[in-house]
Design a protein around this motif. Structure first.
Motif, PDB file in Angstrom:
ATOM      1  N   THR A 323     -38.873  24.536  18.573  1.00  0.00           N
ATOM      2  CA  THR A 323     -37.918  24.387  17.462  1.00  0.00           C
ATOM      3  C   THR A 323     -38.180  25.430  16.385  1.00  0.00           C
ATOM      4  N   ILE A 324     -39.452  25.604  16.049  1.00  0.00           N
ATOM      5  CA  ILE A 324     -39.806  26.560  15.002  1.00  0.00           C
ATOM      6  C   ILE A 324     -39.535  27.993  15.470  1.00  0.00           C
ATOM      7  N   TYR A 327     -35.405  28.291  16.098  1.00  0.00           N
ATOM      8  CA  TYR A 327     -34.468  28.017  14.989  1.00  0.00           C
ATOM      9  C   TYR A 327     -35.061  28.284  13.605  1.00  0.00           C
ATOM     10  N   GLY A 328     -36.382  28.338  13.516  1.00  0.00           N
ATOM     11  CA  GLY A 328     -37.021  28.531  12.222  1.00  0.00           C
ATOM     12  C   GLY A 328     -37.289  27.204  11.533  1.00  0.00           C
ATOM     13  N   THR A 329     -38.078  27.255  10.477  1.00  0.00           N
ATOM     14  CA  THR A 329     -38.393  26.025   9.729  1.00  0.00           C
ATOM     15  C   THR A 329     -37.274  25.644   8.773  1.00  0.00           C
ATOM     16  N   VAL A 330     -36.474  26.633   8.371  1.00  0.00           N
ATOM     17  CA  VAL A 330     -35.339  26.354   7.487  1.00  0.00           C
ATOM     18  C   VAL A 330     -34.094  26.264   8.367  1.00  0.00           C
ATOM     19  N   GLU A 332     -31.264  23.267  10.586  1.00  0.00           N
ATOM     20  CA  GLU A 332     -30.810  21.909  10.876  1.00  0.00           C
ATOM     21  C   GLU A 332     -31.723  21.246  11.899  1.00  0.00           C
ATOM     22  N   GLN A 333     -32.095  22.013  12.924  1.00  0.00           N
ATOM     23  CA  GLN A 333     -32.908  21.456  13.992  1.00  0.00           C
ATOM     24  C   GLN A 333     -34.286  21.028  13.486  1.00  0.00           C
ATOM     25  N   CYS A 334     -34.893  21.867  12.638  1.00  0.00           N
ATOM     26  CA  CYS A 334     -36.215  21.528  12.106  1.00  0.00           C
ATOM     27  C   CYS A 334     -36.135  20.308  11.189  1.00  0.00           C
ATOM     28  N   ALA A 335     -35.128  20.254  10.341  1.00  0.00           N
ATOM     29  CA  ALA A 335     -34.968  19.104   9.440  1.00  0.00           C
ATOM     30  C   ALA A 335     -34.782  17.825  10.226  1.00  0.00           C
ATOM     31  N   SER A 336     -33.993  17.892  11.306  1.00  0.00           N
ATOM     32  CA  SER A 336     -33.752  16.715  12.142  1.00  0.00           C
ATOM     33  C   SER A 336     -35.042  16.228  12.788  1.00  0.00           C
ATOM     34  N   GLU A 337     -35.814  17.165  13.328  1.00  0.00           N
ATOM     35  CA  GLU A 337     -37.058  16.785  14.000  1.00  0.00           C
ATOM     36  C   GLU A 337     -38.090  16.267  12.996  1.00  0.00           C
ATOM     37  N   MET A 338     -38.127  16.865  11.828  1.00  0.00           N
ATOM     38  CA  MET A 338     -39.053  16.393  10.788  1.00  0.00           C
ATOM     39  C   MET A 338     -38.755  14.944  10.411  1.00  0.00           C
TER      40      MET A 338
END
Length: 413
Positions: A323-324, A327-330, A332-338
Motif C-alpha cells: 500500500t505504501i 499508493y504512498g502514505t498520503v 485514500e488506500q493508506c487512510a482506509s487501511e490505517m
C-alpha cells in the motif's frame, strides 16, 4: 424610554492584549438577564485626553454608561480626572473609604504611601458603592440625564458591586422588568450563506425572538434572543423558533450553547455503546487529546496511535508495504487501511485515521493541505474522504480534527 447602555473599559493593558476585556462580557451578560441591552463596548488606554474623549462621546449617545478601571492609586489611574474634565464635578475624599484603607495597611503592618489616598477620592454628589473585597469604592452619578457608573477594574471587586448594588439600582431607576434570554444553535456541514438562505424569510420577518446567523470555529450558528417578562416565557419563544428552524436545517444541527462536536460525538458513542481508536499521522495525537479532555471519554475512547513515519505505519500499525509503495502514505488506500488496522488493534467498534500534508513542503507529489480521513467500523462499513484544506501548518491540522469529528458525527447519526 429607550435605554442605551454603554460599557467603557479603561486600561492600556487591554489595548496591548496583555489581558482580555472579560469585564465587559460579564457585565453585558448580567444586564441581558435583566432586560437591558448594551449598545456599545469601548476600550481606551490610560491617557487623560483619550479617556475624556471617550466619555464625551458616550455622554452624547448613551443614557447609562458603565466604566471599569482607572480608579486605583497610581498616576495612570485617570478615570476620575477625565470625568471631571467633562462635568466639573467636585472630587472629595470619602471618609469611610480612607479609614478602611488606613486600617488595611495597619493590619498588614505595611507603610501606606500617600498615593493610596487617591483610591478614596469620589465625586461629591455620587452614590457610593462599597467595595467589600478591595480598596477603591465604586460610584454612581447622574449628569445631564445620563447615569454614570464607575467600577474597579479588578473582576471580583467589579462583580460584587454589580450583583449587590448596580443591578438593583438599575432595576429600580429604569423600571425595566423584562429579561433577555439567548440560545446558540450550532450546525456543521453547511455554510453560513446557505444556512441564512434556508431561513431567509424567518430572518426578514423576525420580531421576538431575534435571529442572528454567526460563523464559529466549529461550523456555523444561529443565535436566538428573546425578551419576555419571565425566563419561562422567553425560553418558550426560543423553543418555538428553534423547532421551526430545525424543521428546515435539522440535518446539520449538532448542539446548543456550550456543546462541542467532540462532546456530541462522545454522547453518540455512548448512546450506541461504541468504542473508538485513532491512527494519527499529520494530526500527531490532537484528535485523541481533544477527546480525552472531555469528562467521561474513558468509557468510549480506546486510545490513539501516532504513526507519523511510514515505518511506524508499517511496522507498528500494520499497514502493508505494498500500500505504501504503490499508493504512498498520503492516499485514500493508506487512510482506509490505517482506519481498519487501528480498529482491529484496539478492539474498537470504530477506527478513524488521519493522513495528509500539513506543510511546509509538498509530500509524495501532493500539495500542502491535502488530507485523507478514514473511518472503519466492525460492521464492515468503511469510508474515506479527501479534503483540500487552506491555512498554515497548524490551521490545517486543526481543521483536519474538526473534519474528523464532523465525519464521525454524521456516521454515528
Amino acid at each position: 424610554m429607550n435605554i442605551r447602555t454603554e460599557i467603557i473599559a479603561v486600561g492600556t493593558e487591554l489595548l496591548l492584549g496583555q489581558i482580555a476585556n472579560t469585564n465587559a462580557q460579564w457585565i453585558s451578560q448580567q444586564l441581558a438577564l435583566n432586560g437591558m441591552s448594551v449598545y456599545y463596548h469601548g476600550v481606551v488606554g490610560d491617557n487623560i485626553d483619550r479617556v475624556s474623549e471617550a466619555f464625551n462621546q458616550a455622554q452624547k449617545r448613551s443614557n447609562i454608561v458603565i466604566v471599569t478601571g482607572g480608579l486605583g492609586p497610581t498616576e495612570d489611574d485617570l478615570t476620575r480626572e477625565a470625568f471631571q474634565l467633562l462635568t466639573n464635578m467636585e472630587i472629595i475624599e470619602h471618609e469611610s473609604s480612607i479609614n478602611k484603607i488606613k486600617k488595611y495597611f495597619q493590619q498588614q503592618q505595611m507603610k501606606m504611601t500617600p498615593n493610596n489616598r487617591k483610591q478614596a477620592h469620589v465625586f461629591k454628589q455620587a452614590k457610593i458603592l462599597d467595595n467589600h473585597v478591595g480598596m477603591a469604592p465604586g460610584m454612581i452619578v447622574e449628569y445631564e440625564d445620563t447615569k454614570w457608573i464607575f467600577l474597579p477594574g479588578v473582576p471580583r471587586e467589579m462583580k460584587a458591586m454589580v450583583s449587590e448594588e448596580v443591578i438593583p439600582y438599575l432595576q429600580q431607576t429604569t423600571g425595566v422588568k423584562q429579561i433577555i434570554q439567548s440560545t446558540m444553535l450550532k450546525f456543521i456541514g453547511i455554510g453560513e450563506s446557505v444556512l441564512e438562505d434556508e431561513i431567509h424569510d424567518l430572518i426578514v420577518n423576525q420580531t421576538n425572538p431575534t435571529i442572528a446567523p454567526l460563523a464559529l470555529n466549529e461550523g456555523v450558528a444561529i443565535r436566538l434572543t428573546a425578551k419576555a417578562d419571565t425566563t419561562e416565557f422567553a425560553n418558550q419563544l426560543i423553543e418555538q423558533m428553534k423547532t421551526e428552524i430545525l424543521n428546515r436545517v435539522g440535518d446539520y444541527f449538532y448542539g446548543v450553547d456550550e456543546d462541542t462536536l467532540a462532546s456530541k460525538v462522545i454522547t453518540l458513542l455512548k448512546k450506541h455503546n461504541h468504542s473508538i481508536g485513532a491512527a494519527e499521522s499529520l494530526t500527531g495525537g490532537m484528535f485523541t487529546d481533544e477527546m480525552i479532555a472531555i469528562p467521561g471519554a474513558s468509557t468510549v475512547c480506546r486510545g490513539g496511535l501516532v504513526c507519523y513515519q511510514p515505518l511506524v505505519k508499517q511496522n507498528v500499525l500494520g499497514v502493508s508495504p505494498e500500500t505504501i509503495t504503490n499508493y504512498g502514505t498520503v492516499s485514500e488506500q493508506c487512510a482506509s487501511e490505517m482506519a481498519t488496522k487501528i480498529c482491529d488493534m484496539m478492539d474498537a467498534d470504530i477506527g478513524i485515521s488521519f493522513t495528509g500534508v500539513a506543510g511546509p513542503n509538498e509530500e509524495e507529489g501532493k500539495p500542502i493541505g491535502t488530507v485523507f480521513i478514514g473511518i472503519h467500523d466492525k460492521s464492515g462499513n468503511s469510508i474515506v474522504r479527501q479534503f483540500q484544506l487552506p491555512g498554515d501548518r497548524q490551521e490545517i491540522r486543526r481543521k483536519t480534527i474538526l473534519k474528523g469529528y464532523e465525519l464521525l458525527f454524521q456516521h454515528l447519526k
